[in-house]
Design a protein around this motif. Structure first.
Motif, PDB file in Angstrom:
ATOM      1  N   ASN A   1      49.081  31.929  37.310  1.00 34.23           N
ATOM      2  CA  ASN A   1      48.951  33.314  36.851  1.00 34.23           C
ATOM      3  C   ASN A   1      47.499  33.769  36.713  1.00 34.23           C
ATOM      4  O   ASN A   1      47.230  34.921  36.357  1.00 34.23           O
ATOM      5  CB  ASN A   1      49.677  33.514  35.515  1.00 34.23           C
ATOM      6  N   ILE A   2      46.540  32.894  36.994  1.00 33.54           N
ATOM      7  CA  ILE A   2      45.121  33.241  36.896  1.00 33.54           C
ATOM      8  C   ILE A   2      44.641  33.775  38.242  1.00 33.54           C
ATOM      9  O   ILE A   2      44.767  33.104  39.270  1.00 33.54           O
ATOM     10  CB  ILE A   2      44.270  32.019  36.479  1.00 33.54           C
ATOM     11  N   VAL A   3      44.085  34.976  38.237  1.00 40.19           N
ATOM     12  CA  VAL A   3      43.661  35.642  39.472  1.00 40.19           C
ATOM     13  C   VAL A   3      42.160  35.919  39.407  1.00 40.19           C
ATOM     14  O   VAL A   3      41.676  36.577  38.476  1.00 40.19           O
ATOM     15  CB  VAL A   3      44.426  36.977  39.671  1.00 40.19           C
ATOM     16  N   SER A   4      41.429  35.424  40.386  1.00 39.15           N
ATOM     17  CA  SER A   4      39.996  35.726  40.465  1.00 39.15           C
ATOM     18  C   SER A   4      39.817  37.204  40.790  1.00 39.15           C
ATOM     19  O   SER A   4      40.416  37.725  41.734  1.00 39.15           O
ATOM     20  CB  SER A   4      39.351  34.855  41.543  1.00 39.15           C
ATOM     21  N   PHE A   5      38.991  37.885  39.988  1.00 39.50           N
ATOM     22  CA  PHE A   5      38.862  39.335  40.143  1.00 39.50           C
ATOM     23  C   PHE A   5      37.401  39.755  40.052  1.00 39.50           C
ATOM     24  O   PHE A   5      36.495  38.921  39.988  1.00 39.50           O
ATOM     25  CB  PHE A   5      39.722  40.036  39.082  1.00 39.50           C
ATOM     26  N   PHE A   6      37.161  41.050  40.037  1.00 38.03           N
ATOM     27  CA  PHE A   6      35.802  41.593  40.042  1.00 38.03           C
ATOM     28  C   PHE A   6      35.805  42.953  39.361  1.00 38.03           C
ATOM     29  O   PHE A   6      36.860  43.490  38.993  1.00 38.03           O
ATOM     30  CB  PHE A   6      35.300  41.733  41.488  1.00 38.03           C
ATOM     31  N   THR A   7      34.633  43.512  39.196  1.00 37.80           N
ATOM     32  CA  THR A   7      34.486  44.873  38.686  1.00 37.80           C
ATOM     33  C   THR A   7      33.602  45.641  39.663  1.00 37.80           C
ATOM     34  O   THR A   7      32.690  45.061  40.254  1.00 37.80           O
ATOM     35  CB  THR A   7      33.855  44.880  37.286  1.00 37.80           C
ATOM     36  N   ALA A   8      33.872  46.913  39.837  1.00 38.10           N
ATOM     37  CA  ALA A   8      33.104  47.717  40.793  1.00 38.10           C
ATOM     38  C   ALA A   8      32.583  48.994  40.141  1.00 38.10           C
ATOM     39  O   ALA A   8      33.115  49.454  39.132  1.00 38.10           O
ATOM     40  CB  ALA A   8      33.976  48.061  42.000  1.00 38.10           C
TER      41      ALA A   8
ATOM     42  N   THR B   1      30.907  44.604  49.375  1.00 39.88           N
ATOM     43  CA  THR B   1      32.315  44.236  49.626  1.00 39.88           C
ATOM     44  C   THR B   1      33.179  44.725  48.473  1.00 39.88           C
ATOM     45  O   THR B   1      34.342  45.110  48.661  1.00 39.88           O
ATOM     46  CB  THR B   1      32.452  42.706  49.750  1.00 39.88           C
ATOM     47  N   TYR B   2      32.607  44.738  47.257  1.00 41.32           N
ATOM     48  CA  TYR B   2      33.380  45.003  46.044  1.00 41.32           C
ATOM     49  C   TYR B   2      33.218  46.464  45.614  1.00 41.32           C
ATOM     50  O   TYR B   2      32.471  46.791  44.699  1.00 41.32           O
ATOM     51  CB  TYR B   2      32.941  44.044  44.933  1.00 41.32           C
ATOM     52  N   THR B   3      33.920  47.336  46.320  1.00 40.61           N
ATOM     53  CA  THR B   3      33.841  48.773  46.043  1.00 40.61           C
ATOM     54  C   THR B   3      34.980  49.218  45.129  1.00 40.61           C
ATOM     55  O   THR B   3      35.962  48.497  44.929  1.00 40.61           O
ATOM     56  CB  THR B   3      33.930  49.569  47.354  1.00 40.61           C
ATOM     57  N   LEU B   4      34.841  50.413  44.609  1.00 37.52           N
ATOM     58  CA  LEU B   4      35.907  50.991  43.790  1.00 37.52           C
ATOM     59  C   LEU B   4      37.164  51.256  44.614  1.00 37.52           C
ATOM     60  O   LEU B   4      38.273  51.257  44.081  1.00 37.52           O
ATOM     61  CB  LEU B   4      35.425  52.287  43.136  1.00 37.52           C
ATOM     62  N   ASP B   5      37.004  51.476  45.911  1.00 32.49           N
ATOM     63  CA  ASP B   5      38.168  51.665  46.786  1.00 32.49           C
ATOM     64  C   ASP B   5      39.024  50.402  46.792  1.00 32.49           C
ATOM     65  O   ASP B   5      40.256  50.465  46.640  1.00 32.49           O
ATOM     66  CB  ASP B   5      37.706  51.987  48.212  1.00 32.49           C
ATOM     67  N   LEU B   6      38.376  49.250  46.970  1.00 35.66           N
ATOM     68  CA  LEU B   6      39.087  47.977  46.947  1.00 35.66           C
ATOM     69  C   LEU B   6      39.651  47.691  45.554  1.00 35.66           C
ATOM     70  O   LEU B   6      40.796  47.246  45.411  1.00 35.66           O
ATOM     71  CB  LEU B   6      38.142  46.847  47.366  1.00 35.66           C
ATOM     72  N   PHE B   7      38.841  47.976  44.540  1.00 28.64           N
ATOM     73  CA  PHE B   7      39.242  47.767  43.151  1.00 28.64           C
ATOM     74  C   PHE B   7      40.521  48.546  42.837  1.00 28.64           C
ATOM     75  O   PHE B   7      41.476  48.011  42.271  1.00 28.64           O
ATOM     76  CB  PHE B   7      38.104  48.216  42.238  1.00 28.64           C
ATOM     77  N   GLU B   8      40.566  49.807  43.251  1.00 28.70           N
ATOM     78  CA  GLU B   8      41.725  50.651  42.959  1.00 28.70           C
ATOM     79  C   GLU B   8      42.967  50.164  43.703  1.00 28.70           C
ATOM     80  O   GLU B   8      44.074  50.185  43.151  1.00 28.70           O
ATOM     81  CB  GLU B   8      41.429  52.112  43.322  1.00 28.70           C
ATOM     82  N   SER B   9      42.795  49.721  44.941  1.00 30.13           N
ATOM     83  CA  SER B   9      43.948  49.233  45.693  1.00 30.13           C
ATOM     84  C   SER B   9      44.539  47.977  45.056  1.00 30.13           C
ATOM     85  O   SER B   9      45.765  47.801  45.026  1.00 30.13           O
ATOM     86  CB  SER B   9      43.557  48.945  47.147  1.00 30.13           C
ATOM     87  N   LYS B  10      43.676  47.114  44.506  1.00 31.15           N
ATOM     88  CA  LYS B  10      44.130  45.909  43.827  1.00 31.15           C
ATOM     89  C   LYS B  10      44.893  46.277  42.546  1.00 31.15           C
ATOM     90  O   LYS B  10      45.948  45.710  42.238  1.00 31.15           O
ATOM     91  CB  LYS B  10      42.943  45.015  43.471  1.00 31.15           C
ATOM     92  N   ILE B  11      44.343  47.210  41.781  1.00 31.54           N
ATOM     93  CA  ILE B  11      44.983  47.636  40.528  1.00 31.54           C
ATOM     94  C   ILE B  11      46.366  48.232  40.797  1.00 31.54           C
ATOM     95  O   ILE B  11      47.327  47.975  40.091  1.00 31.54           O
ATOM     96  CB  ILE B  11      44.071  48.632  39.783  1.00 31.54           C
TER      97      ILE B  11
ATOM     98  N   MET C   1      39.496  52.371  33.126  1.00 32.12           N
ATOM     99  CA  MET C   1      40.847  52.711  32.664  1.00 32.12           C
ATOM    100  C   MET C   1      41.376  53.976  33.324  1.00 32.12           C
ATOM    101  O   MET C   1      42.590  54.130  33.498  1.00 32.12           O
ATOM    102  CB  MET C   1      40.869  52.858  31.140  1.00 32.12           C
ATOM    103  N   ASN C   2      40.486  54.872  33.709  1.00 33.81           N
ATOM    104  CA  ASN C   2      40.933  56.081  34.411  1.00 33.81           C
ATOM    105  C   ASN C   2      41.461  55.768  35.807  1.00 33.81           C
ATOM    106  O   ASN C   2      42.142  56.596  36.419  1.00 33.81           O
ATOM    107  CB  ASN C   2      39.787  57.099  34.496  1.00 33.81           C
ATOM    108  N   ILE C   3      41.155  54.577  36.306  1.00 36.82           N
ATOM    109  CA  ILE C   3      41.766  54.133  37.572  1.00 36.82           C
ATOM    110  C   ILE C   3      43.146  53.556  37.305  1.00 36.82           C
ATOM    111  O   ILE C   3      44.120  53.887  37.994  1.00 36.82           O
ATOM    112  CB  ILE C   3      40.865  53.101  38.269  1.00 36.82           C
TER     113      ILE C   3
END
Length: 372
Positions: free
Chosen positions: A173-180, A356-366, A28-30
């Motif tokens: 509206n369904i998007v495949s996602f991940f957590t990092a 592949t699934y880094t917080l950098d990618l995660f933050e850009s998606k958010i 959530m802080n992201i």
């Protein structure tokens, strides 16, 4: 932008800060980086802070307290007739002053939020569905109802529903996602681990029946009886702890099994780096973060065939998929331990995929979800 979060996660207030379960807060802080104000609609509890809690970084927070509830007992069922309308009103009211609605599902609070959002078709929304999106899996009626609402675009408008795994017949509206958990700059070279010394297994997570920590212990017991030099370290707490400890005593496993309770993220990271396997025989998962974390550090996952885990493990090329049959599963583990090059190939595949699934990618998606 006013960003409203609807969640069942219990919060603790200390001074002017709000604390909650650390992995949730880290995420959530992201999200909150890109908004001017956050409104948190969640249960508030009176509890001591421990290492598993962390606080929001945002300085502009409004907290709206709701009551948690369940329908498991006769008493709680009737009590919910009072709680649900009150929660519904508070959530509905919070939406009237929102620019973006963010629901955390599944759960009873998420269900109310899912119904409330129908009345706000013009507000942008995101839903983080942290449970199993597989329609073929056995799930509570409330979970299935939430999924029906969220995937029905006539009811749920201007919304991205973030789910774990790749599933057929999804609506647009369904998007495949991940957590990092880690950043690009956390990546370091992982040296191949030897299998001619003690084989180290770890279990990371809550010690509850749903996570099946006892099955992990049964696996280790069977491997020890086969003559394998191995150990199992538990990182977590829960109702199954005493049962596990009693089994260790009765079966003379004290030299093979250790319990470390809840630990910091840094301690867990070191445990991944020093272990050969992470084992998770869970009954149900969304995106099991501990599996992806273990893979990131070259700790090969042994996990059950639920939710998106077969996809994460590429049906076995990046780990071991459990049949939840002791004899079969121990044989699978034995086969890999007896072939070090085969083991290292799987570890290499796991590292390449998970990084592949880094917080950098995660933050850009958010950032894109919030701004779109």
């Amino acid at each position: 932008m006013v960003f409203t979060i609807i969640t069942h996660v219990p919060h603790i207030k200390k001074g002017n800060k709000f604390f909650a379960y650390q992995p949730y807060i880290r995420e959530m802080n992201i999200w909150e980086k890109y908004v001017s104000k956050i409104v948190i609609v969640a249960p508030l509890i009176n509890s001591e802070l421990t290492s598993i809690y962390s606080c929001y970084n945002h300085t502009n927070i409004e907290f709206i307290e709701i009551e948690s509830f369940n329908l498991l007992t006769f008493k709680s069922f009737f009590k919910s007739f009072i709680i649900i309308p009150n929660n519904f009103f508070k959530i509905f009211k919070s939406f009237t002053k929102s620019d973006h609605i963010h629901l955390r599902c599944p759960g009873n609070v998420g269900l109310i939020g899912s119904i409330c959002q129908i009345f706000f078709p013009k507000i942008n929304k995101t839903v983080k569905y942290a449970g199993n999106w597989d329609n073929k899996s056995k799930q509570p009626l409330s979970y299935r109802f939430q999924k029906y609402i969220l995937r029905t675009t006539f009811l749920t408008k201007k919304c991205k529903v973030l789910v774990y795994g790749e599933w057929k017949n999804n609506t647009k509206n369904i998007v495949s996602f991940f957590t990092a958990s880690y950043f690009e700059n956390d990546k370091i070279e992982i040296a191949p681990r030897k299998l001619n010394q003690k084989i180290r297994f770890i279990f990371v997570g809550t010690l509850t029946e749903g996570k099946k920590p006892f099955y992990a212990l049964q696996v280790i017991n069977n491997l020890v009886k086969r003559g394998l030099n191995c150990s199992l370290d538990y990182y977590g707490e829960g109702k199954e702890l005493e049962k596990l400890k009693n089994f260790v005593i009765v079966n003379n496993l004290s030299n093979h099994v250790s319990f470390y309770n809840n630990q910091s993220q840094e301690t867990i990271k070191v445990a991944y780096q020093c272990s050969n396997f992470i084992i998770l025989p869970s009954k149900s998962e969304g995106w099991p973060k501990v599996v992806a974390e273990g893979m990131f550090w070259g700790c090969l996952p042994i996990a059950s065939k639920v939710s998106c885990i077969p996809n994460m493990l590429d049906n076995g090329t990046r780990g071991i998929l459990l049949d939840l049959d002791i004899v079969k599963d121990c044989q699978k583990i034995d086969d890999i331990i007896s072939n070090e090059s085969f083991y290292n190939e799987k570890v290499k595949n796991a590292i390449l995929w998970s990084r592949t699934y880094t917080l950098d990618l995660f933050e850009s998606k958010i950032k894109n979800f919030i701004s779109s």
